[in-house]
Motif scaffolding. Structure first.
Motif, PDB file in Angstrom:
ATOM      1  N   PHE A  43      -3.702  -9.888  -0.083  1.00 53.11           N
ATOM      2  CA  PHE A  43      -4.047  -9.514   1.289  1.00 53.11           C
ATOM      3  C   PHE A  43      -5.541  -9.683   1.568  1.00 53.11           C
ATOM      4  O   PHE A  43      -6.012  -9.259   2.622  1.00 53.11           O
ATOM      5  CB  PHE A  43      -3.662  -8.055   1.547  1.00 53.11           C
ATOM      6  CG  PHE A  43      -2.215  -7.846   1.892  1.00 53.11           C
ATOM      7  CD1 PHE A  43      -1.835  -7.457   3.163  1.00 53.11           C
ATOM      8  CD2 PHE A  43      -1.222  -8.025   0.939  1.00 53.11           C
ATOM      9  CE1 PHE A  43      -0.506  -7.253   3.483  1.00 53.11           C
ATOM     10  CE2 PHE A  43       0.108  -7.826   1.241  1.00 53.11           C
ATOM     11  CZ  PHE A  43       0.472  -7.440   2.526  1.00 53.11           C
ATOM     12  N   THR A  50      -1.898  -1.203  12.057  1.00 54.58           N
ATOM     13  CA  THR A  50      -2.727  -2.412  12.064  1.00 54.58           C
ATOM     14  C   THR A  50      -2.005  -3.577  11.395  1.00 54.58           C
ATOM     15  O   THR A  50      -2.248  -4.735  11.742  1.00 54.58           O
ATOM     16  CB  THR A  50      -4.071  -2.158  11.348  1.00 54.58           C
ATOM     17  OG1 THR A  50      -3.821  -1.734   9.998  1.00 54.58           O
ATOM     18  CG2 THR A  50      -4.880  -1.092  12.061  1.00 54.58           C
ATOM     19  N   TYR A  51      -1.121  -3.285  10.445  1.00 53.14           N
ATOM     20  CA  TYR A  51      -0.351  -4.339   9.794  1.00 53.14           C
ATOM     21  C   TYR A  51       0.658  -4.979  10.747  1.00 53.14           C
ATOM     22  O   TYR A  51       1.175  -6.057  10.471  1.00 53.14           O
ATOM     23  CB  TYR A  51       0.386  -3.786   8.575  1.00 53.14           C
ATOM     24  CG  TYR A  51      -0.412  -3.785   7.298  1.00 53.14           C
ATOM     25  CD1 TYR A  51      -1.773  -4.023   7.303  1.00 53.14           C
ATOM     26  CD2 TYR A  51       0.200  -3.549   6.073  1.00 53.14           C
ATOM     27  CE1 TYR A  51      -2.510  -4.012   6.127  1.00 53.14           C
ATOM     28  CE2 TYR A  51      -0.522  -3.541   4.887  1.00 53.14           C
ATOM     29  CZ  TYR A  51      -1.884  -3.776   4.920  1.00 53.14           C
ATOM     30  OH  TYR A  51      -2.597  -3.777   3.759  1.00 53.14           O
ATOM     31  N   TYR A  64       7.537 -10.212  10.780  1.00 47.93           N
ATOM     32  CA  TYR A  64       8.185  -9.426   9.732  1.00 47.93           C
ATOM     33  C   TYR A  64       9.623  -9.059  10.106  1.00 47.93           C
ATOM     34  O   TYR A  64      10.531  -9.121   9.265  1.00 47.93           O
ATOM     35  CB  TYR A  64       7.389  -8.145   9.457  1.00 47.93           C
ATOM     36  CG  TYR A  64       6.176  -8.332   8.578  1.00 47.93           C
ATOM     37  CD1 TYR A  64       6.288  -8.899   7.325  1.00 47.93           C
ATOM     38  CD2 TYR A  64       4.915  -7.917   8.998  1.00 47.93           C
ATOM     39  CE1 TYR A  64       5.185  -9.063   6.501  1.00 47.93           C
ATOM     40  CE2 TYR A  64       3.798  -8.078   8.195  1.00 47.93           C
ATOM     41  CZ  TYR A  64       3.933  -8.648   6.943  1.00 47.93           C
ATOM     42  OH  TYR A  64       2.842  -8.806   6.151  1.00 47.93           O
ATOM     43  N   ASN A 109       2.334  -9.811  14.074  1.00 49.66           N
ATOM     44  CA  ASN A 109       2.874  -9.695  12.715  1.00 49.66           C
ATOM     45  C   ASN A 109       4.207  -8.954  12.684  1.00 49.66           C
ATOM     46  O   ASN A 109       5.074  -9.274  11.871  1.00 49.66           O
ATOM     47  CB  ASN A 109       1.865  -8.998  11.804  1.00 49.66           C
ATOM     48  CG  ASN A 109       0.684  -9.877  11.479  1.00 49.66           C
ATOM     49  OD1 ASN A 109       0.847 -11.057  11.175  1.00 49.66           O
ATOM     50  ND2 ASN A 109      -0.520  -9.332  11.546  1.00 49.66           N
ATOM     51  N   TYR A 110       4.351  -7.958  13.562  1.00 47.99           N
ATOM     52  CA  TYR A 110       5.625  -7.231  13.562  1.00 47.99           C
ATOM     53  C   TYR A 110       6.784  -8.174  13.889  1.00 47.99           C
ATOM     54  O   TYR A 110       7.848  -8.127  13.249  1.00 47.99           O
ATOM     55  CB  TYR A 110       5.614  -6.069  14.552  1.00 47.99           C
ATOM     56  CG  TYR A 110       6.949  -5.365  14.593  1.00 47.99           C
ATOM     57  CD1 TYR A 110       7.289  -4.439  13.618  1.00 47.99           C
ATOM     58  CD2 TYR A 110       7.911  -5.683  15.568  1.00 47.99           C
ATOM     59  CE1 TYR A 110       8.531  -3.818  13.619  1.00 47.99           C
ATOM     60  CE2 TYR A 110       9.151  -5.065  15.567  1.00 47.99           C
ATOM     61  CZ  TYR A 110       9.449  -4.140  14.593  1.00 47.99           C
ATOM     62  OH  TYR A 110      10.691  -3.545  14.578  1.00 47.99           O
ATOM     63  N   TRP A 112       1.086  -5.106  -3.076  1.00 46.38           N
ATOM     64  CA  TRP A 112      -0.183  -5.436  -2.426  1.00 46.38           C
ATOM     65  C   TRP A 112      -1.226  -5.762  -3.491  1.00 46.38           C
ATOM     66  O   TRP A 112      -1.245  -5.176  -4.573  1.00 46.38           O
ATOM     67  CB  TRP A 112      -0.655  -4.247  -1.608  1.00 46.38           C
ATOM     68  CG  TRP A 112      -2.056  -4.372  -1.061  1.00 46.38           C
ATOM     69  CD1 TRP A 112      -2.420  -4.822   0.162  1.00 46.38           C
ATOM     70  CD2 TRP A 112      -3.282  -4.026  -1.727  1.00 46.38           C
ATOM     71  NE1 TRP A 112      -3.785  -4.782   0.312  1.00 46.38           N
ATOM     72  CE2 TRP A 112      -4.347  -4.302  -0.831  1.00 46.38           C
ATOM     73  CE3 TRP A 112      -3.588  -3.522  -2.990  1.00 46.38           C
ATOM     74  CZ2 TRP A 112      -5.683  -4.084  -1.161  1.00 46.38           C
ATOM     75  CZ3 TRP A 112      -4.910  -3.304  -3.324  1.00 46.38           C
ATOM     76  CH2 TRP A 112      -5.939  -3.585  -2.418  1.00 46.38           C
ATOM     77  N   LEU A 169       5.703  -0.845   6.710  1.00 47.50           N
ATOM     78  CA  LEU A 169       4.269  -1.065   6.902  1.00 47.50           C
ATOM     79  C   LEU A 169       3.558   0.282   7.007  1.00 47.50           C
ATOM     80  O   LEU A 169       3.927   1.105   7.848  1.00 47.50           O
ATOM     81  CB  LEU A 169       4.024  -1.909   8.153  1.00 47.50           C
ATOM     82  CG  LEU A 169       4.718  -3.276   8.165  1.00 47.50           C
ATOM     83  CD1 LEU A 169       4.380  -4.028   9.445  1.00 47.50           C
ATOM     84  CD2 LEU A 169       4.323  -4.096   6.941  1.00 47.50           C
ATOM     85  N   GLN A 203      -2.775 -11.064   5.987  1.00 43.31           N
ATOM     86  CA  GLN A 203      -1.433 -10.821   5.490  1.00 43.31           C
ATOM     87  C   GLN A 203      -0.778 -12.116   5.014  1.00 43.31           C
ATOM     88  O   GLN A 203      -1.026 -13.189   5.564  1.00 43.31           O
ATOM     89  CB  GLN A 203      -0.615 -10.138   6.589  1.00 43.31           C
ATOM     90  CG  GLN A 203      -1.090  -8.711   6.835  1.00 43.31           C
ATOM     91  CD  GLN A 203      -0.582  -8.097   8.113  1.00 43.31           C
ATOM     92  OE1 GLN A 203      -1.346  -7.635   8.927  1.00 43.31           O
ATOM     93  NE2 GLN A 203       0.726  -8.069   8.290  1.00 43.31           N
ATOM     94  N   ASN A 263       0.804  -1.230   0.000  1.00 44.94           N
ATOM     95  CA  ASN A 263       0.000   0.000   0.000  1.00 44.94           C
ATOM     96  C   ASN A 263       0.831   1.272   0.000  1.00 44.94           C
ATOM     97  O   ASN A 263       0.278   2.372   0.125  1.00 44.94           O
ATOM     98  CB  ASN A 263      -0.997   0.023   1.164  1.00 44.94           C
ATOM     99  CG  ASN A 263      -2.284  -0.712   0.843  1.00 44.94           C
ATOM    100  OD1 ASN A 263      -2.829  -0.559  -0.241  1.00 44.94           O
ATOM    101  ND2 ASN A 263      -2.751  -1.529   1.762  1.00 44.94           N
TER     102      ASN A 263
END
Length: 341
Positions: A129, A153-154, A163, A159-160, A107, A149, A133, A91
């Motif tokens: 997506f 919210t991602y 990643y 998720n962090y 994305w 990111l 994710q 995005n």
């Protein structure tokens, strides 16, 4: 030589051999005890000193390689390469392209990416997506050396952590509003500060010229942006995407129904309260067609001042829901063209 002398010499040699064996045995025992964690001999570099030296060497190596340690908007401290090459920034493809950078993957919602960018992103694989994710395995295959990111919210739900194990990961609180801030940051991350400054300077000039035209044509009148989607109908505020461009950058009046909020739900019942002289309509990804038809064919809709005056304009969901200077420039062009005709 007498027998006494021979025996004395033999005894002396035996004692010397025994002493030498004791010395050698002591050396072996000392070495063994050192391996088991006993104090090392004075004058020799300790293991702690060696570790500190190694850490210092690593730090000096990082500095010489141009790596930088920075803190993202959520407080994560990360070390990034001097000039990262393989970027994954879902995005944020618009901003990357404006800086002359192609991401390693883009994305997508199903097989559909950002339509208005597909010519520039030709050949860049899509990561879906639509159901959450993508898996770490899918992302790993593109070997990113920096992940960006666009919203916090991602980074939620672990998720962090996932990643950040793949590559250094920078997180924005929300990069979908003030593009000047986010593009400046991305330029710094990628070593593209000059490119970012030039792009922003051109955008500011475009906005300034648009403001002058709109002030004469629109004045203090209000503008509403209504988004029709499969989940409902909403009035977009001035905090992000096209709402930021229309109400913050261009300075056009906003309806009291949304005020300072990100968005506000719109129903047939409160439609008469919509205080807007101009209305932009967005059919989000073609998923709001039925809701749009139902509302726009209603007597309530047809009785509104903006509708009677022909001041309702359907605009492209491709870039009016885009986040980046390429999209924002197109939104500025549309706004000037439609409101000054």
């Amino acid at each position: 030589m007498s027998k006494f002398l021979v025996h004395a010499k033999s005894g002396f040699m035996a004692r010397m051999s025994a002493l030498l064996c004791c010395v050698l045995l002591g050396s072996v025992l000392t070495a063994c005890s050192m391996k088991e964690g006993e104090a090392e001999p004075i004058g020799q570099p300790s293991s702690a000193n060696v570790a500190e030296g190694s850490a210092a060497a690593d730090e000096n190596s990082a500095k010489s390689s141009g790596e930088r340690t920075i803190t993202d908007e959520l407080g994560h401290e990360i070390t990034i390469p001097a000039e990262p090459k393989n970027i994954f920034a879902p995005n944020l493809e618009d901003s990357l392209l404006r800086l002359g950078v192609k991401p390693v993957a883009q994305w997508s919602n199903g097989k559909r990416g950002h339509d208005y960018l597909q010519e520039e992103l030709k050949g860049v694989p899509k990561l879906d997506f639509s159901e959450g994710q993508p898996s770490p395995e899918a992302l790993l295959s593109y070997n990113p050396d920096l992940i960006i990111l666009h919203t916090q919210t991602y980074a939620q739900n672990g998720n962090y952590e996932i990643y950040s194990k793949i590559a250094p990961t920078y997180v924005f609180t929300n990069a979908s509003g003030n593009i000047e801030n986010s593009l400046t940051t991305i330029g710094e991350l990628l070593g593209k500060t000059d490119e970012a400054n030039k792009a922003l300077q051109a955008y500011r000039q475009k906005v300034k010229e648009a403001q002058e035209k709109l002030k004469e044509a629109v004045g203090e009148k209000k503008v509403a942006i209504i988004r029709f989607a499969h989940k409902g109908v909403s009035l977009m505020g001035g905090q992000y995407l096209c709402g930021y461009v229309v109400h913050r950058d261009l300075g056009l009046g906003i309806s009291d129904l949304v005020g300072n909020e990100n968005s506000a739900s719109i129903s047939m019942e409160i439609l008469p309260e919509l205080d807007a002289d101009y209305i932009f309509v967005i059919n989000a990804y073609g998923q709001g067609t039925e809701r749009m038809k139902e509302m726009m064919e209603s007597p309530i809709w047809k009785s509104m001042t903006a509708v009677k005056q022909g001041h309702v304009y359907e605009v492209s969901n491709e870039y009016w829901l885009g986040s980046g200077l390429i999209a924002y420039e197109k939104i500025v062009d549309d706004t000037v063209r439609l409101l000054t005709q």
